[in-house]
Design a protein around this motif. Structure first.
Motif: not given
Length: 338
Positions: A16-17, A19-20, A23, A31, A35-36
């Motif tokens: 994944i990125s 940035n994700s 965050q 997100v 995902t978190r």
């Protein structure tokens, strides 16, 4: 020398990125919750060290405290709602912000902490009711001061604000004994909560003080809060007691209905006394005598203890026991007055 783990490493592992990842680990939006949770779990497993800039830097702290509880506990608004509102008011009076987080069963099972705890963005934590012992220990491992509300455990090392369950139950059963009852039943699930186990101890203490050995048939310590189950348990008894002490108002409500289903009257044939003085004790027909808990005092004492603990981190842990008050209603009567 071992290279320091970075957010990019976590991103690469999960494909994944970066940035994700940023965050998720900073508690920002952007997100999904799923995902978190995955990113936080992976970061913990990989040994990611949060930047020092996210930890409290000054003696003044962050100005925030947290209130966390399981989804189930937050759903029990009749009992915990007043505690929560008092905590909110008391926190505001002290010029602090309150972060509230419901903890899902998935997060509990996977030991995933909310971002504001992982990032040390609060100065103190209140845990409302029972979550899970291992999860609670994970929260305590952050080093942030913790106070438990309406829960404790021998393996949890933290301050606790509790009902005086033993003495409250003792008083309830003493009241039934003073009404002339001797065959008094106990209804509760002692494996569900330490509070219910303590209420069984109070029941036994009161009976034995009067020289009465409780009838084992009348001690139902694995009760399931379902109407049909309670009804069947009563039908299976060789003889009915003249009074029941129930560990909460929910069971008091259910046993009220079950007694009437088997053709007996309350309180003419059987008296009922329950615990908590919640809504169910008031709407039952007849209304249920119950042991009242001062919920506002619960919230106030929890905040007082947390703020004290934040300034006295090395002092021994303490349990504060709050008193109960008997609220007499229609479900109890003097034995023989039928």
């Amino acid at each position: 020398m071992k290279r320091k783990l970075t957010m990019q490493d976590i991103a690469d592992k999960l494909n994944i990125s970066k940035n994700s990842v940023s965050q998720a680990l900073s508690g920002k939006d952007g997100v999904s919750e799923e995902t978190r949770n995955l990113i936080q779990k992976t970061a913990d497993e990989m040994g990611y060290m949060y930047p020092q800039s996210r930890k409290p830097q000054t003696k003044e702290g962050t100005g925030n405290i947290a209130l966390i509880a399981s989804d189930f506990a937050f759903s029990q608004t009749n009992f915990f709602g007043e505690i929560y509102l008092t905590i909110e008011r008391e926190t505001a009076l002290r010029g602090m912000n309150l972060h509230i987080q419901s903890i899902s069963q998935e997060a509990i099972d996977q030991l995933i902490l909310p971002p504001f705890l992982q990032n040390q963005n609060v100065d103190g934590i209140l845990i409302l009711s029972h979550i899970d012992t291992e999860y609670t220990k994970k929260v305590i491992s952050t080093g942030i001061p913790v106070v438990l509300i309406d829960h404790h455990h021998p393996r949890i090392y933290a301050d606790s604000i509790l009902t005086n369950n033993r003495f409250g139950a003792f008083d309830a059963v003493q009241y039934l004994l003073d009404l002339g009852h001797r065959d008094i039943g106990f209804m509760g699930n002692i494996d569900y909560s330490p509070s219910y186990y303590e209420r069984l101890e109070g029941y036994i203490m009161a009976m034995k003080e009067r020289g009465i050995t409780p009838n084992s048939h009348f001690i139902i310590n694995d009760a399931v809060e379902q109407g049909d189950v309670i009804h069947q348990r009563l039908l299976n008894l060789p003889v009915q007691p003249t009074a029941w002490f129930c560990v909460n108002d929910g069971l008091g409500f259910l046993i009220n209905a079950a007694i009437q289903q088997i053709g007996l009257k309350i309180p003419e044939d059987i008296s009922i006394c329950s615990f908590d003085n919640g809504q169910l004790s008031r709407i039952a027909t007849p209304s249920t005598t119950s042991m009242a808990i001062d919920l506002k005092l619960y919230g106030k004492k929890a905040i007082e203890q947390l703020f004290w603990r934040m300034n006295h981190k090395d002092e021994p842990f303490m349990e504060t026991l709050l008193p109960t008050t008997l609220i007499e209603r229609e479900s109890t009567a003097q034995l023989g007055k039928r």
